[in-house]
Every structure is written in C-alpha cells, then in structure tokens.
Write a protein that holds these residues in place. Sequence first.
Motif, PDB file in Angstrom:
ATOM      1  N   THR A   1       1.192   7.128   3.739  1.00  0.00           N
ATOM      2  CA  THR A   1       1.809   7.494   5.007  1.00  0.00           C
ATOM      3  C   THR A   1       1.319   6.608   6.135  1.00  0.00           C
ATOM      4  O   THR A   1       2.115   6.113   6.956  1.00  0.00           O
ATOM      5  CB  THR A   1       1.510   8.969   5.341  1.00  0.00           C
ATOM      6  OG1 THR A   1       1.946   9.791   4.257  1.00  0.00           O
ATOM      7  CG2 THR A   1       2.229   9.392   6.604  1.00  0.00           C
ATOM      8  N   LEU A   2       0.016   6.390   6.203  1.00  0.00           N
ATOM      9  CA  LEU A   2      -0.527   5.522   7.243  1.00  0.00           C
ATOM     10  C   LEU A   2       0.028   4.107   7.113  1.00  0.00           C
ATOM     11  O   LEU A   2       0.334   3.457   8.126  1.00  0.00           O
ATOM     12  CB  LEU A   2      -2.059   5.491   7.143  1.00  0.00           C
ATOM     13  CG  LEU A   2      -2.782   6.787   7.504  1.00  0.00           C
ATOM     14  CD1 LEU A   2      -4.274   6.646   7.230  1.00  0.00           C
ATOM     15  CD2 LEU A   2      -2.549   7.149   8.968  1.00  0.00           C
ATOM     16  N   ALA A   3       0.165   3.632   5.878  1.00  0.00           N
ATOM     17  CA  ALA A   3       0.688   2.286   5.658  1.00  0.00           C
ATOM     18  C   ALA A   3       2.149   2.182   6.097  1.00  0.00           C
ATOM     19  O   ALA A   3       2.569   1.154   6.634  1.00  0.00           O
ATOM     20  CB  ALA A   3       0.539   1.898   4.189  1.00  0.00           C
TER      21      ALA A   3
ATOM     22  N   ALA B   1       5.831  -0.235   9.936  1.00  0.00           N
ATOM     23  CA  ALA B   1       6.855  -0.146  10.979  1.00  0.00           C
ATOM     24  C   ALA B   1       6.373  -0.799  12.272  1.00  0.00           C
ATOM     25  O   ALA B   1       7.146  -1.461  12.972  1.00  0.00           O
ATOM     26  CB  ALA B   1       7.213   1.321  11.229  1.00  0.00           C
ATOM     27  N   ALA B   2       5.101  -0.623  12.588  1.00  0.00           N
ATOM     28  CA  ALA B   2       4.544  -1.240  13.797  1.00  0.00           C
ATOM     29  C   ALA B   2       4.578  -2.763  13.704  1.00  0.00           C
ATOM     30  O   ALA B   2       4.840  -3.451  14.704  1.00  0.00           O
ATOM     31  CB  ALA B   2       3.118  -0.747  14.017  1.00  0.00           C
TER      32      ALA B   2
ATOM     33  N   ILE C   1       0.839  -1.198   0.000  1.00  0.00           N
ATOM     34  CA  ILE C   1       0.000   0.000   0.000  1.00  0.00           C
ATOM     35  C   ILE C   1       0.876   1.251   0.000  1.00  0.00           C
ATOM     36  O   ILE C   1       0.611   2.220  -0.714  1.00  0.00           O
ATOM     37  CB  ILE C   1      -0.934  -0.001   1.230  1.00  0.00           C
ATOM     38  CG1 ILE C   1      -1.907  -1.170   1.149  1.00  0.00           C
ATOM     39  CG2 ILE C   1      -1.694   1.318   1.338  1.00  0.00           C
ATOM     40  CD1 ILE C   1      -2.672  -1.430   2.432  1.00  0.00           C
ATOM     41  N   ALA C   2       1.940   1.226   0.804  1.00  0.00           N
ATOM     42  CA  ALA C   2       2.836   2.384   0.897  1.00  0.00           C
ATOM     43  C   ALA C   2       3.520   2.692  -0.426  1.00  0.00           C
ATOM     44  O   ALA C   2       3.922   3.831  -0.669  1.00  0.00           O
ATOM     45  CB  ALA C   2       3.884   2.132   1.981  1.00  0.00           C
ATOM     46  N   ALA C   3       3.643   1.682  -1.276  1.00  0.00           N
ATOM     47  CA  ALA C   3       4.340   1.873  -2.552  1.00  0.00           C
ATOM     48  C   ALA C   3       3.428   2.374  -3.671  1.00  0.00           C
ATOM     49  O   ALA C   3       3.913   2.922  -4.656  1.00  0.00           O
ATOM     50  CB  ALA C   3       4.996   0.560  -2.983  1.00  0.00           C
ATOM     51  N   SER C   4       2.108   2.202  -3.503  1.00  0.00           N
ATOM     52  CA  SER C   4       1.241   2.491  -4.657  1.00  0.00           C
ATOM     53  C   SER C   4      -0.037   3.255  -4.353  1.00  0.00           C
ATOM     54  O   SER C   4      -0.685   3.747  -5.284  1.00  0.00           O
ATOM     55  CB  SER C   4       0.855   1.163  -5.333  1.00  0.00           C
ATOM     56  OG  SER C   4       0.181   0.317  -4.416  1.00  0.00           O
TER      57      SER C   4
END
Length: 218
Positions: free
Chosen positions: A92-94, A99-100, A82-85
């Motif tokens: 940002t949330l992804a 990281a969590a 999700i963070a990539a696309s």
Amino acid sequence: MSELFNEVDEELRRERLRKLWDKYSIFIVGAAVLIVVGVGTWRGYEYYESKKAAEAGAAFAAAADLAEQNKHAEAEAAFDKIAASAPAGYRTLARLRAAAEIAARDPQAAGKRYDEISADRSLAAPFRDLASIRSAGLVLETASYNDLVQRLEPVASGDGAFRHTARELLALSAWRAKNVTATRQWIDKINADAETPGSLRSRADVLQALLPPTAAKS
C-alpha cells in the motif's frame, strides 16, 4: 497380604495401560507428530514472513533514495515492483509513493492512480482517505467544485485524520468557484471542529476575510 493385593493392582494397571497403548498408540503418535510438524511449519512461516518484510523494507528504502535523488522514473519502477510483490503494508505504501513519483511527470496519470487506491475497499480507510486527498490536490486548480465534493465529501464528513485537509480543499475549491455559501459552510465546519490544527484554522480565517462582507459576518 496387602503387598500381594498391591502387586495385583499394579499388574492390572499395567495391563490396562498396555491395552490402551496397543489400541490408541497410533493416534497418540500421530497427534504428537502433528504438533511437532505444526510448530515447525509455524516457525518456518514466521521466518519467511520476517524475511519478506526485511527485504521489502530494504527495497522500499532504496526506492525512496532514488526519489530523493530526483530519479523519478527509476523510483516509480521500484515502487511498482514493491507494490506487486511485497507484504500488504509495504504494498500500500509503495502504491502511494509510486503515484507521487508519477505526479512529477504526469499529474493526471497520478490522479488516476490515487483514485484507484481510494476506491480499493480492501485497504484501510486512512490509506483510502489519503489517496483521495492527494488526488484532489492534483486537480484542485482544474476540477470543478462538484468534482471535488464527489471526491472529498466522504472524507470531510467523517472523523478520520484527513477530514481537516479535506474541508480546507473543499473551501478553497468553493472559493475558486465563487460559491460563497459553500465556502462559508466549509469554513464553519473547520472552525467548529475542536481538533482542527491551529495552522489550518488560521488559513481558514484568512480565507474568510476574503469573502464578501455580508458572507463574512458571524
């Protein structure tokens, strides 16, 4: 006679309009086409963005379900995708959620991910501040007080929503380092801020009670 003049005037107006049309019709038609194309393109863009946001929302919910099922590796991969696309907000949330998930298996690697987010100046300040808080929380037990200051002082000194948590973490780090002066300074900042949450203020009172008597005096 007046009717004749009116007919002549009308004929002259039609002739002028015909000449104007012959001269500028291509521009008028072109402008009309551009307007139609522009509106259509904008509507298409809105639909495309709405579709992307809906797809990203569904993917984010699915990744969150994996996290709730303790499938951390799968959730991490899903959030990374999700963070990539995805659109900016979901990206940002992804990144934060990925990281969590990493923190469940490798706190040090998770801290690096959070540090990357906090250093990304393209993001809004609240996201960067949250990443700094999460990173500091992971290393609170192992990092030096000076390290925590470097990570959190910009957050603690500002007026953002996470300043209270940053001050508490710094007070705890200073107390662990037996730095009574710094501990007292951060407790004072906590107490001096009228917007400090009551629960945090209570924890600060407990921490102050643990300080040597000379440092705990008002």
